[in-house]
Design an enzyme around this catalytic site. Structure first.
Site, PDB file in Angstrom:
ATOM      1  N   GLN A  49      60.628  34.773  91.056  1.00 39.42           N
ATOM      2  CA  GLN A  49      59.308  34.709  91.677  1.00 39.42           C
ATOM      3  C   GLN A  49      58.543  35.967  91.305  1.00 39.42           C
ATOM      4  O   GLN A  49      59.083  37.059  91.413  1.00 39.42           O
ATOM      5  CB  GLN A  49      59.460  34.686  93.199  1.00 39.42           C
ATOM      6  N   HIS A 104      54.054  41.622  98.196  1.00 40.49           N
ATOM      7  CA  HIS A 104      53.802  41.694  99.636  1.00 40.49           C
ATOM      8  C   HIS A 104      52.807  42.798  99.877  1.00 40.49           C
ATOM      9  O   HIS A 104      52.989  43.921  99.416  1.00 40.49           O
ATOM     10  CB  HIS A 104      55.113  41.924 100.389  1.00 40.49           C
ATOM     11  N   LYS A 122      47.114  29.916 104.868  1.00 42.06           N
ATOM     12  CA  LYS A 122      47.385  30.225 103.461  1.00 42.06           C
ATOM     13  C   LYS A 122      46.352  29.598 102.532  1.00 42.06           C
ATOM     14  O   LYS A 122      45.636  28.666 102.912  1.00 42.06           O
ATOM     15  CB  LYS A 122      48.779  29.750 103.065  1.00 42.06           C
ATOM     16  N   HIS A 144      51.943  37.527 101.769  1.00 43.06           N
ATOM     17  CA  HIS A 144      52.863  37.188 100.683  1.00 43.06           C
ATOM     18  C   HIS A 144      52.011  36.511  99.626  1.00 43.06           C
ATOM     19  O   HIS A 144      51.196  35.672  99.938  1.00 43.06           O
ATOM     20  CB  HIS A 144      53.912  36.152 101.101  1.00 43.06           C
ATOM     21  N   CYS A 153      61.059  38.462 100.602  1.00 48.73           N
ATOM     22  CA  CYS A 153      60.339  39.150 101.686  1.00 48.73           C
ATOM     23  C   CYS A 153      61.195  40.173 102.444  1.00 48.73           C
ATOM     24  O   CYS A 153      60.763  41.308 102.628  1.00 48.73           O
ATOM     25  CB  CYS A 153      59.741  38.154 102.669  1.00 48.73           C
ATOM     26  N   ARG A 173      68.076  29.040  95.191  1.00 55.12           N
ATOM     27  CA  ARG A 173      67.898  28.038  96.246  1.00 55.12           C
ATOM     28  C   ARG A 173      68.672  26.797  95.868  1.00 55.12           C
ATOM     29  O   ARG A 173      68.552  26.314  94.744  1.00 55.12           O
ATOM     30  CB  ARG A 173      66.417  27.676  96.402  1.00 55.12           C
ATOM     31  N   ASP A 201      56.568  37.913  92.852  1.00 54.21           N
ATOM     32  CA  ASP A 201      56.235  38.059  94.256  1.00 54.21           C
ATOM     33  C   ASP A 201      55.445  39.337  94.514  1.00 54.21           C
ATOM     34  O   ASP A 201      55.541  40.286  93.753  1.00 54.21           O
ATOM     35  CB  ASP A 201      57.552  38.136  95.042  1.00 54.21           C
TER      36      ASP A 201
HETATM   37 ZN   LIG Z   1      57.333  36.881 100.991  1.00 50.13          ZN
END
Ligand SMILES: [Zn+2]
Ligand SMILES: [Zn+2]
Length: 573
Positions: free
Chosen positions: A319, A323, A403, A449, A272, A301, A321
């Site tokens: 990921q 946004h 979410k 996200h 992010c 992580r 991902d």
């Molecule tokens: Zn994010």
């Protein structure tokens, strides 16, 4: 009975089974000191301090005692007693004393079955007779209150179901899952490996990387069609950024750090902040919104070594991902687009079922309540329009926004959560994100996200088990293997292989001197979707015999006919 009620009933049954286990322990080993025994996902456990350590071989005896008590069909009753009475009852049990002292009410609950009693606030089946369908699965170590500094205990784990049939189905599933464990298939199909030199960091071999690439390009094509712009941001960024984003405060324990030019950096655990910095490089007009940045971002992580588990639990993963920066008014439409997008993509993977959950405002929510209400309404409106089944988890959202989670069900009836759509009111505020509205004034965008596969590595692991190693034609690392019956067909096989390759198919020509039966066996073990068998007859007629992994053999096909068949299977991938 709906699923939620059924699950509640099962939880009561499993929790009651933990008392049954404790009861059996006390009858067999009266000097055992009991601590706690909750229900778990498929069963229950009980933690206790034994007089003499128990071994796996004792489980059979304990299970037999449990069944005996279940057959006594003892009524389970519940009463409230004063704390003083409770302390007297448990004067020799320091764990229960600690529990009793921790209870705020004046009284505490006590459940009884026969002459056995246990500290409990209630919620049980009517009698022990309802607890016959269980199995003790294993014995392990535990610590009081899960803290290594505390007293070491023993734990017995079990599973419990309402009927013998459900228990049997569960056991079959466990057996199946063991058989198709992705770590096992990963080795068999030469997909990936793990090494001591990097615990929790997967190595992908050519076959595995091929599948990852297919998954990535499949998604990339869909994203481009849906107006996403792909970005790539650095893997390491300075501590200050992570302090500002809040990760440093809330997530530091799971992050890796390093130093560059005496300055402290963190390896990104999330993408992010990188996306946000990219957004902030120039002003944005309302006309650009919704602005959609996607990224295949490698994140690290820290996980404890004990919980690492093949591709399911790793320390580094990619990921998929994205946004999305939009106005509050655009939320509903964007969520609708996203849900449809996720559904289309998931539908390519033959999952038995896809369900959604909407998690709403928690007690510690930040931001304007009105904005929350509006956003939750928009999310629910969007969900209704999709006609997909969904349920609402009240108060289960993150503090920064509601979410939507997608739960998929695989071929072995197991549920997995992969895709998530998360609204965020916090980071736009925190990083002072703006766009220029139609009147020229600066306004705050909302950030969404979303991950689709979630972690590419984990999704791959799920697919391996879901397909049991038999990847469909479009996903298989090698789609076609050309097998010759004798060496005389080698040139013909090379030619056929070349044509197929030129059409973008993943082909291997097996020209080894093995017998055809051995070649077929090898290809079968490799789970190759199509074998092409070429002998003298095929060569003479310029044809191919197709032996698919599933289904019947087909003779006399031309290369064109074969390509047509392949293209049908590759549609939309
Ligand atoms: Zn994010
Ligand atoms: Zn209880």
């Amino acid at each position: 009975m709906d699923k939620k009620k059924k699950n509640e009933k099962l939880e009561i049954l499993r929790h009651s089974a933990s008392h049954l286990l404790a009861h059996a322990l006390m009858e067999l080993y009266p000097n055992t000191i009991l601590t706690l025994g909750p229900a778990t996902k498929n069963g229950f456990f009980y933690d206790f301090l034994p007089e003499n350590n128990l071994g796996e071989s004792d489980l059979e005896k304990i299970a037999a005692k449990m069944l005996e008590i279940a057959n006594r069909d003892l009524e389970i009753t519940q009463q409230e007693i004063t704390k003083k009475e409770a302390l007297e009852l448990y004067k020799d049990n320091p764990f229960k004393i600690e529990l009793i002292e921790g209870i705020k009410d004046k009284t505490v609950g006590l459940s009884r079955q026969g002459d056995f009693y246990d500290l409990c606030k209630g919620g049980h089946v009517k009698s022990t007779g309802a607890l016959k369908h269980f199995k003790l699965t294993n014995l392990s170590g535990a610590y009081w209150r899960a803290d290594k500094k505390n007293q070491a205990l023993q734990r017995i784990n079990g599973v419990a179901f309402a009927t013998a049939k459900e228990l049997r189905l569960h056991e079959n599933r466990v057996e199946e899952a063991k058989k198709y464990d992705h770590r096992r298939i990963g080795k068999q199909l030469d997909l990936f490996s793990f090494h001591e030199e990097g615990a929790g960091f997967p190595f992908f071999h050519p076959n595995g990387k091929k599948v990852l690439n297919i998954l990535t390009s499949f998604l990339r094509k869909k994203l481009e069609k849906n107006g996403y712009q792909e970005i790539q941001t650095p893997i390491m960024l300075s501590d200050e950024l992570w302090k500002r984003s809040g990760h440093y405060d809330h997530y530091k324990e799971n992050m890796y750090f390093s130093t560059i030019d005496d300055k402290s950096y963190a390896i990104k655990p999330m993408n992010c902040p990188g996306s946000i910095l990219t957004y902030k490089t120039r002003p944005h007009s309302f006309r650009e919104l919704p602005l959609k940045f996607s990224e295949f971002g490698l994140v690290h992580r820290h996980e404890l070594s004990g919980v690492l588990h093949g591709l399911f639990r790793v320390r580094a993963f990619t990921q998929d991902d994205a946004h999305i920066y939009c106005t509050p008014e655009q939320i509903e439409q964007e969520i609708l687009n996203l849900v449809k997008n996720v559904e289309t993509i998931l539908s390519r993977f033959d999952f038995a079922d896809v369900k959604l959950t909407l998690s709403t405002r928690p007690d510690d929510a930040m931001g304007d309540v009105k904005l929350w209400d509006k956003a939750e309404q928009a999310l629910e409106n969007a969900l209704k329009k999709t006609n997909l089944p969904y349920c609402i988890n009240e108060g289960d959202g993150a503090f920064y926004g509601p979410k939507i989670d997608f739960i998929i069900q695989d071929s072995m009836d197991r549920e997995w959560q992969c895709s998530t759509i998360q609204l965020d009111f916090f980071q736009p505020e925190n990083f002072d994100l703006t766009y220029v509205a139609s009147g020229g004034e600066k306004k705050r965008p909302v950030m969404i996200h979303r991950v689709l596969y979630g972690s590419l590595e984990r999704f791959f692991g799920i697919l391996i088990e879901h397909y049991k190693g038999k990847f469909p034609f479009w996903l298989a690392p090698t789609q076609i293997k050309v097998l010759t019956i004798t060496d005389n067909q080698n040139d013909y096989a090379t030619k056929v292989g070349q044509i197929l390759q030129e059409h973008g198919l993943r082909v291997i020509v097996d020209q080894s001197s093995e017998q055809i039966s051995a070649k077929i066996k090898t290809a079968q073990l490799q789970q190759i979707p199509w074998m092409l068998i070429l002998g003298a007859k095929e060569q003479e007629n310029n044809t191919i015999t197709l032996r698919p992994r599933e289904g019947k053999q087909e003779f006399g096909l031309t290369v064109e006919q074969l390509l047509k068949k392949a293209n049908l299977l590759l549609q939309d991938s």
